[in-house]
Design a protein around this motif. Structure first.
Motif, PDB file in Angstrom:
ATOM      1  N   SER A   1       8.038  -3.714  -2.118  1.00  0.00           N
ATOM      2  CA  SER A   1       7.342  -2.686  -1.977  1.00  0.00           C
ATOM      3  C   SER A   1       7.766  -2.145  -0.539  1.00  0.00           C
ATOM      4  O   SER A   1       7.779  -2.938   0.290  1.00  0.00           O
TER       5      SER A   1
ATOM      6  N   GLY B   1       4.804   0.382 -11.408  1.00  0.00           N
ATOM      7  CA  GLY B   1       3.786   0.887 -10.581  1.00  0.00           C
ATOM      8  C   GLY B   1       4.338   2.257  -9.911  1.00  0.00           C
ATOM      9  O   GLY B   1       5.524   2.582 -10.105  1.00  0.00           O
ATOM     10  N   ASP B   2       3.565   2.812  -8.928  1.00  0.00           N
ATOM     11  CA  ASP B   2       4.249   3.723  -8.077  1.00  0.00           C
ATOM     12  C   ASP B   2       5.093   3.071  -6.994  1.00  0.00           C
ATOM     13  O   ASP B   2       5.896   4.123  -6.542  1.00  0.00           O
TER      14      ASP B   2
END
Length: 109
Positions: free
Chosen positions: A8, A68-69
């Motif tokens: 991430s 997810g984003d």
């Protein structure tokens, strides 16, 4: 064999990359992150191959997916094999790379 990581970027990096993408050009931070991630998963895949007695991986591929984003899963996978040098030059290269240690460069490893 496979190696896996989930990455991430922090929110500020994502925001900066979003602005940069509006203007065009390379997203250097994203490129560096992807390069580091790919190297990490290849290393993990090779460790897994060595743990099973292999000394090479063939048919290697990368796979990525979004989770997810903001998370990206990166996977390197391939088939672990035991590669055997077939001529003197290949045996010498194997010895130089740390494989077949203890065997001479002119005898089978």
């Amino acid at each position: 064999m496979f190696g896996l990581t989930v990455r991430s970027r922090n929110a500020f990096s994502q925001l900066g990359a979003g602005f940069k993408s509006l203007m065009g050009g390379e997203l250097k931070g994203m490129t560096e992150n992807l390069t580091n991630s790919r190297n990490e998963v290849m290393g993990r895949m090779l460790e897994a191959a060595r743990a099973r007695g292999g000394n090479a991986v063939i048919g290697m591929r990368f796979d990525t997916s979004e989770m997810g984003d903001t998370w990206t899963e990166i996977c390197a996978y391939g088939t672990a094999v035991v590669a055997v040098p077939v001529d003197d030059a290949a045996r010498q290269t194997a010895v130089e790379l740390g494989y077949g240690q203890g065997a001479s460069a002119t005898s089978p490893a």
